[in-house]
Design an enzyme around this catalytic site. Sequence first.
Site: not given
Length: 643
Positions: A144, A297, A345, A348
């Site tokens: 990213e 993703e 995370e 998540h």
Amino acid sequence: MDLWYGGDYNPEQWDPAVWKEDVDLMRRAGVNLVTVGVFSWSSLEPAPGEYTFSWLDQVLELLHDGGVRVDLATPTASPPPWFSRLHPEALPVTPDGVRLTHGSRDTYCACAPAYRDAARGITGALAERYADHPALAMWHVHNEYGTTCYCSFAAERFRAWLRSRYGSLDRLNEAWTTAFWSQGYADWADIEPPRTTQYLVNPTQYLDYRRFWSDELLAAYLEQKAEIRARSAAPITTNFVFGGWVPVNHARWAAAVDVVAIDHYPDRADTGAEEQTAFGADLARAWAGGKPWLLMEQAAGGLNDGRRWHTKEPGRMARHSLSHVARGSKGALFFQWRASRGGAEMYHSAMVPHAGPDSARFREVVQLGSELSRLTEVAESNVVADVAILWDAECWWAMQGTHLPSSELDYLAAVRAAHRHFWRADVTVDFAAPDADLSAYRVVVVPSLYLVSDEAAANLAGFVERGGQLVVGYFSGIVDPDARVRLGGYPGAFAELLGVRVEEFYPLADGVALASGGRGRLWSEDVQAVSCEVVDRYAGGVLDGKPAITRRRVGAGTAWYVSTELDDATAANLVAQLIQSSAAGEAVETVRRRAGDTTWTFYINHGDAEVVVPAAGAELVTGATVAGELAIPGGGYAVVRES
């Protein structure tokens, strides 16, 4: 070619005993591709130049033996603690001048020489060791790209970029309009990044800093790509992330990746999540030039609206995945395979949740894997669309960095609204650049194209002259590529084509009525109909009776101008005038893909009620033959092949 199915796999978080269970579960779920190593730098290089690859060797062998291919990542989005300790100058600096400390991901400046050297080092070491590994399917550089910095390294690189772009300070001063507020530059050394200042930043300086970072991050990517390509012939990509904080022009980057890959996380929990899913997929397909791309993703189990987590209802994970596949993805991957026990995370969602494989979520994962395996024949087909919406990252950046007449002017929101109107009419659209070849489309929509070049404006005029319908939205054609206003009346670059002239803007606090009974919001303009037909007028208020929507015949085509933000009902009526929709039903998303004489139609029912659609052919999910009509249950989906 099989469709890829799997997700980010982080074995460094787990004991080796779990690795074996993971591979068994992957086989059960039909997983055939996992991304490995994205955040593993400290596990791979615990000290400078000291590599510990043994654990990764074991993992890749287990995956290979289990028939699972690997998208091997370079871990450069998260440098290890030792790097930050040894190179504090490489820690990022905020616009306020605060140097951040280690403790999260993306804590680096991509302009720092030490970071670039270290990134090339770990990348080269990985490529040297695994270039010929039989499990390797592709390389995944970084994660990213989008981190920016305002440090002295960034300032130095920015100045070099500006010298290359402008050639002289005279040209830069002209482009930046530095005569305003006594900002004229006499020495390159005086130019700094657009850090926090007393009042408003120079809008062109802001725009150029975004352009600079897109090019600088691309250079960092290409350095790693070169390290890999010198040793491996496998495809190389990186996962594009989309957001207002991302200074990356993905359309320009696309030529540098072997397959366009995106991460997509809707930030709505209502049907806006479905609209955003289609939006993200269509944008990815545009970046890929209409070719197959890859959903790298998504979240398996939830949607995050910024305030709370919304657990996906049964079947919603599959519907989102199939929407991406319908719109061109070569598969459906997730972050992540197994939910983490700790870390930032840890909540998540994942394909294997905290509850483990004996869970409704994992059973859905297994079902989706089975269903995707029946759709492999669609992988190399093309999505059918004859409507395009223009998208330009630099226009977005220009509007972000400028003190606009209304704080509610939002380029992304305008583009999403245009896409939403066609999605709700069950019309598949492409995205296109303003200077792209538009000959394949009968309708092109131009939402708030604030910044546009002369060449792009001429391209759009040519599209109309050759028979196309062009719909230009409010606040378009206002500035040139230097973010300087085009004088003589709005909408600047499009005034002659549209046959209108606007002297004043009238931003709205409340909505505005139209003579047709429709409604506008957010924005209005004092439009003079110079050489066009008035389609609708403002009703009431200071603009009472003035044109709101116009159209003008140009050559064989028509150019429309919409000077306000139409509400959904009014926009739906305009869409109906532009193109006749063959909508299966309000809740059913219909997308067609084609290869040669064969068409595959995806029907995805996002509603609760059964919908019957006309269809004939072979239904791939169930294997049934369809003769005339097909009933799609609420929350269900189907893919019909017709030759």
